[in-house]
Design a protein around this motif. Structure first.
Motif, short mmCIF file in Angstrom:
data_model
loop_
_atom_site.label_atom_id
_atom_site.label_comp_id
_atom_site.label_asym_id
_atom_site.label_seq_id
_atom_site.Cartn_x
_atom_site.Cartn_y
_atom_site.Cartn_z
N GLU A 178 0.85 -1.19 0.00
CA GLU A 178 0.00 0.00 0.00
C GLU A 178 0.88 1.24 0.00
OE1 GLU A 178 -2.85 2.33 3.13
OE2 GLU A 178 -2.76 0.16 3.27
N ARG A 179 0.44 2.26 -0.68
CA ARG A 179 1.15 3.54 -0.73
C ARG A 179 0.17 4.66 -0.38
NH1 ARG A 179 5.85 2.93 -4.13
NH2 ARG A 179 5.93 0.77 -4.85
N ILE A 180 0.65 5.63 0.38
CA ILE A 180 -0.17 6.79 0.70
C ILE A 180 0.66 8.06 0.45
CG2 ILE A 180 -1.71 5.65 2.36
CD1 ILE A 180 0.02 6.71 4.62
N ALA A 181 -0.05 9.13 0.12
CA ALA A 181 0.63 10.41 -0.11
C ALA A 181 -0.20 11.53 0.50
CB ALA A 181 0.85 10.64 -1.59
N PHE A 182 0.47 12.38 1.25
CA PHE A 182 -0.13 13.57 1.83
C PHE A 182 0.50 14.77 1.11
CE2 PHE A 182 0.04 10.39 5.20
CZ PHE A 182 -1.26 10.40 5.69
N HIS A 183 -0.24 15.40 0.22
CA HIS A 183 0.30 16.55 -0.52
C HIS A 183 0.06 17.83 0.26
CE1 HIS A 183 1.19 14.14 -4.05
NE2 HIS A 183 0.02 13.55 -3.88
N PRO A 184 0.96 18.81 0.13
CA PRO A 184 0.83 20.07 0.88
C PRO A 184 -0.48 20.80 0.63
CG PRO A 184 3.02 19.92 -0.09
CD PRO A 184 2.22 18.77 -0.64
N ASP A 185 -1.10 20.61 -0.53
CA ASP A 185 -2.36 21.29 -0.84
C ASP A 185 -3.58 20.62 -0.22
OD1 ASP A 185 -2.73 19.02 -2.39
OD2 ASP A 185 -3.01 20.10 -4.27
N GLY A 186 -3.36 19.57 0.59
CA GLY A 186 -4.47 18.87 1.24
C GLY A 186 -4.97 17.66 0.48
N THR A 187 -4.38 17.35 -0.66
CA THR A 187 -4.77 16.17 -1.42
C THR A 187 -4.18 14.92 -0.78
OG1 THR A 187 -4.79 17.47 -3.47
CG2 THR A 187 -4.70 15.07 -3.70
N PHE A 188 -4.99 13.89 -0.67
CA PHE A 188 -4.57 12.59 -0.15
C PHE A 188 -4.73 11.58 -1.27
CE2 PHE A 188 -5.72 8.47 1.73
CZ PHE A 188 -4.64 8.27 2.58
N VAL A 189 -3.72 10.75 -1.47
CA VAL A 189 -3.79 9.69 -2.48
C VAL A 189 -3.43 8.38 -1.81
CG1 VAL A 189 -2.90 8.84 -4.69
CG2 VAL A 189 -3.12 11.30 -4.31
N GLU A 190 -4.30 7.40 -1.98
CA GLU A 190 -4.02 6.06 -1.46
C GLU A 190 -4.01 5.10 -2.64
OE1 GLU A 190 -5.60 3.14 2.07
OE2 GLU A 190 -7.08 4.36 1.04
N ARG A 191 -2.96 4.30 -2.70
CA ARG A 191 -2.85 3.25 -3.70
C ARG A 191 -2.83 1.94 -2.94
NH1 ARG A 191 1.39 3.50 -7.79
NH2 ARG A 191 -0.20 2.56 -9.08
N ARG A 192 -3.88 1.15 -3.13
CA ARG A 192 -4.00 -0.11 -2.39
C ARG A 192 -4.30 -1.25 -3.34
NH1 ARG A 192 -9.23 2.01 0.79
NH2 ARG A 192 -10.26 2.80 -1.03
N PRO A 193 -4.00 -2.47 -2.91
CA PRO A 193 -4.24 -3.62 -3.79
C PRO A 193 -5.71 -3.73 -4.19
CG PRO A 193 -2.87 -4.25 -1.93
CD PRO A 193 -3.37 -2.86 -1.65
N ALA A 194 -5.93 -3.89 -5.48
CA ALA A 194 -7.27 -4.12 -6.02
C ALA A 194 -7.49 -5.63 -6.12
CB ALA A 194 -7.37 -3.45 -7.39
N PRO A 195 -8.68 -6.07 -6.50
CA PRO A 195 -8.94 -7.51 -6.59
C PRO A 195 -7.97 -8.27 -7.49
CG PRO A 195 -10.99 -6.30 -6.70
CD PRO A 195 -9.89 -5.28 -6.74
N ASP A 196 -7.39 -7.59 -8.49
CA ASP A 196 -6.45 -8.27 -9.39
C ASP A 196 -5.00 -8.11 -8.93
OD1 ASP A 196 -5.94 -5.64 -9.96
OD2 ASP A 196 -6.46 -5.78 -12.09
N ASP A 197 -4.78 -7.63 -7.70
CA ASP A 197 -3.48 -7.45 -7.07
C ASP A 197 -2.68 -6.26 -7.61
OD1 ASP A 197 -3.74 -9.40 -5.19
OD2 ASP A 197 -2.76 -10.93 -6.37
N ARG A 198 -3.19 -5.57 -8.61
CA ARG A 198 -2.55 -4.32 -9.01
C ARG A 198 -2.99 -3.24 -8.04
NH1 ARG A 198 -4.01 -3.60 -15.15
NH2 ARG A 198 -5.91 -4.56 -14.40
N LEU A 199 -2.26 -2.14 -8.01
CA LEU A 199 -2.61 -1.06 -7.10
C LEU A 199 -3.67 -0.16 -7.73
CD1 LEU A 199 0.88 -0.08 -5.68
CD2 LEU A 199 -0.91 -1.41 -4.56
N GLY A 200 -4.78 0.00 -7.01
CA GLY A 200 -5.82 0.92 -7.44
C GLY A 200 -5.67 2.22 -6.67
#
Length: 105
Positions: A41-63
Motif C-alpha cells: 500500500e502507498r499513501i501520499a499527503f500533498h501540501p495542498d491537502g490532497t490525499f492519495v491512497e494506492r492499495r491492492p485491487a482484486p487483481d493485485d494491481r494497485l488501485g
C-alpha cells in the motif's frame, strides 16, 4: 513531539514487515524495501491537502483513490473522500522520523 505536529507530507510506502500488533510503519516512497509477494500500500499527503491512497485491487494491481486530508490536532489526521469513492477515516500519527512514519492501526 513537544506539541508540534509531526510533518507527514510526502509519499509513503507500507513497510508491513516492520508493523506490530498496534502500529503500521511507512517509509518514504524512495526507500529501498526488499521485494514482497503482496503489493505494498502507498499513501501520499500533498501540501495542498490532497490525499492519495494506492492499495491492492482484486487483481493485485494497485488501485488509486483520491481524497482530502487535514490536521485534527497534534497527532490526528482526518481523511475524507468528497467524490464518495471511499469511507472517511482518521489516522493517529504516533511518530515521524526522517525515514519512518508510524501510525496506529
Amino acid at each position: 513531539m513537544n506539541g508540534v505536529p509531526p510533518e507527514v507530507t510526502g509519499s509513503w510506502i507500507h513497510a508491513f514487515e516492520e508493523d506490530t500488533e498496534t502500529t503500521a510503519v511507512y517509509r518514504p516512497a524512495d526507500h529501498r524495501l526488499r521485494p514482497a509477494r503482496r503489493p505494498r500500500e502507498r499513501i501520499a499527503f500533498h501540501p495542498d491537502g490532497t490525499f492519495v491512497e494506492r492499495r491492492p485491487a482484486p487483481d493485485d494491481r494497485l488501485g488509486e483513490v483520491r481524497g482530502r486530508w487535514e490536521r485534527r490536532g497534534a497527532d490526528r489526521i482526518a481523511v475524507t473522500f468528497p467524490e464518495g469513492r471511499g469511507t472517511p477515516f482518521d489516522i493517529t500519527v504516533l511518530s515521524r522520523t526522517g525515514d519512518r512514519l508510524v501510525i496506529a492501526k
